[in-house]
Design an enzyme around this catalytic site. Structure first.
Site, PDB file in Angstrom:
ATOM      1  N   SER A  67       0.972  -1.249   0.029  1.00  0.00           N
ATOM      2  CA  SER A  67       0.144   0.178  -0.139  1.00  0.00           C
ATOM      3  C   SER A  67       1.006   1.250   0.168  1.00  0.00           C
ATOM      4  O   SER A  67       2.019   1.214   0.472  1.00  0.00           O
ATOM      5  CB  SER A  67      -0.903  -0.030   1.332  1.00  0.00           C
ATOM      6  OG  SER A  67      -1.770  -0.924   1.066  1.00  0.00           O
TER       7      SER A  67
HETATM    8  N1  SAH Z   1      -1.461  -4.636   4.087  1.00  0.00           N
HETATM    9  C1  SAH Z   1      -0.758  -4.932   2.706  1.00  0.00           C
HETATM   10  C2  SAH Z   1      -1.568  -4.526   1.747  1.00  0.00           C
HETATM   11  C3  SAH Z   1      -1.522  -5.722   0.692  1.00  0.00           C
HETATM   12  S1  SAH Z   1      -2.841  -5.690  -0.646  1.00  0.00           S
HETATM   13  C4  SAH Z   1       0.669  -4.204   2.756  1.00  0.00           C
HETATM   14  O1  SAH Z   1       1.034  -3.523   3.788  1.00  0.00           O
HETATM   15  O2  SAH Z   1       1.377  -4.524   1.885  1.00  0.00           O
HETATM   16  C5  SAH Z   1      -4.309  -6.531  -0.156  1.00  0.00           C
HETATM   17  C6  SAH Z   1      -3.862  -8.197   0.148  1.00  0.00           C
HETATM   18  O3  SAH Z   1      -4.949  -8.622   0.554  1.00  0.00           O
HETATM   19  C7  SAH Z   1      -3.336  -9.083  -0.890  1.00  0.00           C
HETATM   20  O4  SAH Z   1      -2.092  -9.413  -0.587  1.00  0.00           O
HETATM   21  C8  SAH Z   1      -4.216  -9.997  -1.221  1.00  0.00           C
HETATM   22  O5  SAH Z   1      -3.911 -11.314  -1.382  1.00  0.00           O
HETATM   23  C9  SAH Z   1      -4.979  -9.997   0.160  1.00  0.00           C
HETATM   24  N2  SAH Z   1      -6.351 -10.568   0.394  1.00  0.00           N
HETATM   25  C10 SAH Z   1      -7.272 -10.326  -0.522  1.00  0.00           C
HETATM   26  N3  SAH Z   1      -8.535 -10.942  -0.084  1.00  0.00           N
HETATM   27  C11 SAH Z   1      -8.216 -11.673   0.751  1.00  0.00           C
HETATM   28  C12 SAH Z   1      -8.972 -12.428   1.940  1.00  0.00           C
HETATM   29  N4  SAH Z   1      -9.892 -12.725   1.526  1.00  0.00           N
HETATM   30  N5  SAH Z   1      -8.372 -12.915   3.220  1.00  0.00           N
HETATM   31  C13 SAH Z   1      -7.017 -12.732   3.160  1.00  0.00           C
HETATM   32  N6  SAH Z   1      -6.327 -11.772   2.398  1.00  0.00           N
HETATM   33  C14 SAH Z   1      -6.875 -11.313   1.136  1.00  0.00           C
END
Ligand code: SAH
Length: 217
Positions: A67
Site C-alpha cells: 500500500s
Molecule cells: N497490507 C498490505 C496490503 C496488501 S494488498 C501491505 O501492507 O502490503 C491486499 C492483500 O489482501 C493482498 O495481498 C491480497 O492477496 C490480500 N487478500 C485479498 N483478499 C483476501 C482475503 N479474503 N483474505 C486474506 N487476504 C486477502
C-alpha cells in the site's frame, strides 16, 4: 533479490517521506515515527530501491501491491491503536502495514489468502524483529475465531460488504476500518461496535484498493 542494508541515504529519504505524509495532514507523530523506523525498501525487490520512498503503491507479485505509505498512515490513524491492543489485519501482502501496527505496540494477527505471499513472509528475516506479529494463511472473510475477540480489525483490500463474521469477532466498543465498495474506488469506513448489536458507521475519503477475494489461493 531484496536489499538488506539500510543506508543514510535510505534514512534521509524516509524522513522526506514522513514530512510529505505530515504535509498531507497526518500529524500523529507516533505513526510518523513508526514509518521513519521501518526500512520500506526491505519489503520490495532491489529493482525498486530508487523509488521505494516515493509515496506510492508498488507491485509485490501475485498481482498484489504494497500500500501507499499515506494510505497505511491513514488507516492506522483511524484505528486509534494503543499499545497491547489485539489487532486483526486482513490482507498481509508485503507485511509492511503489519509492521507499522507492531511498531505502535499492538499484538498483530494478520491473514493472507495467497500461499506464495504467505511463504515469502515466512522467509523474510526482517520480520523476526517483530515477535508481536502472528502470520496466518487463510481466508480473511472467516477471520480467526480461535483468537477472537479483537480490539480492532483492519481490512487492507476492498470489501464489497462489511464481513459479518469479522463483526462477530470484534469486542464491544471495538472498531473496524475498511475500504468499502466494489468499483475502482472505495470509501474508507470506520465501523464501531456498540452495545446491544448496534453499530456506528463513519465515512472518510475515497481510496483504491485491490479487491478482497473469497477463499484461499
Ligand atoms: N497490507 C498490505 C496490503 C496488501 S494488498 C501491505 O501492507 O502490503 C491486499 C492483500 O489482501 C493482498 O495481498 C491480497 O492477496 C490480500 N487478500 C485479498 N483478499 C483476501 C482475503 N479474503 N483474505 C486474506 N487476504 C486477502
Amino acid at each position: 533479490m531484496r536489499p538488506t542494508e539500510d543506508t543514510y541515504r535510505h534514512k534521509g529519504l524516509r524522513r522526506k517521506l514522513t514530512d510529505g505524509i505530515r504535509n498531507k495532514g497526518i500529524t500523529d507523530e507516533r505513526i510518523l515515527d513508526a514509518i521513519t523506523r521501518i526500512p520500506r525498501h526491505f519489503f520490495l525487490d532491489s529493482a525498486f530501491d530508487e523509488v521505494a520512498y516515493e509515496d506510492r503503491a508498488f507491485p509485490i507479485g501475485e498481482g498484489q501491491t504494497i500500500s501507499q505509505p499515506y494510505t497505511v498512515a491513514y488507516q492506522t490513524l483511524l484505528l486509534q491503536i494503543r499499545p497491547f491492543e489485539k489487532v486483526l489485519e486482513i490482507g498481509t501482502g508485503s507485511a509492511y502495514q503489519a509492521c507499522v501496527l507492531a511498531e505502535l505496540g499492538a499484538q498483530v494477527y494478520t491473514i493472507e489468502r495467497q500461499k506464495k505471499l504467505f511463504e515469502l513472509n515466512k522467509a523474510f528475516t526482517h520480520l523476526k524483529k517483530y515477535p508481536n506479529i502472528k502470520f496466518f494463511y487463510g481466508d480473511g472473510y472467516e477471520g480467526l475465531p480461535t483468537y477472537a475477540p479483537f480490539d480492532k480489525i483492519l481490512i487492507t483490500a476492498a470489501a464489497p460488504e462489511i464481513p459479518p463474521k469479522l463483526m462477530d469477532q470484534l469486542k464491544p466498543g471495538g472498531m473496524m476500518v475498511l475500504p468499502l465498495g466494489v468499483g475502482e474506488v472505495q470509501q474508507m469506513k470506520r465501523v464501531t461496535k456498540l452495545d446491544r448489536g448496534k453499530i456506528k458507521e463513519e465515512v472518510f475519503d475515497n481510496f483504491s484498493f485491490v479487491p478482497m477475494v473469497e477463499g484461499k489461493k
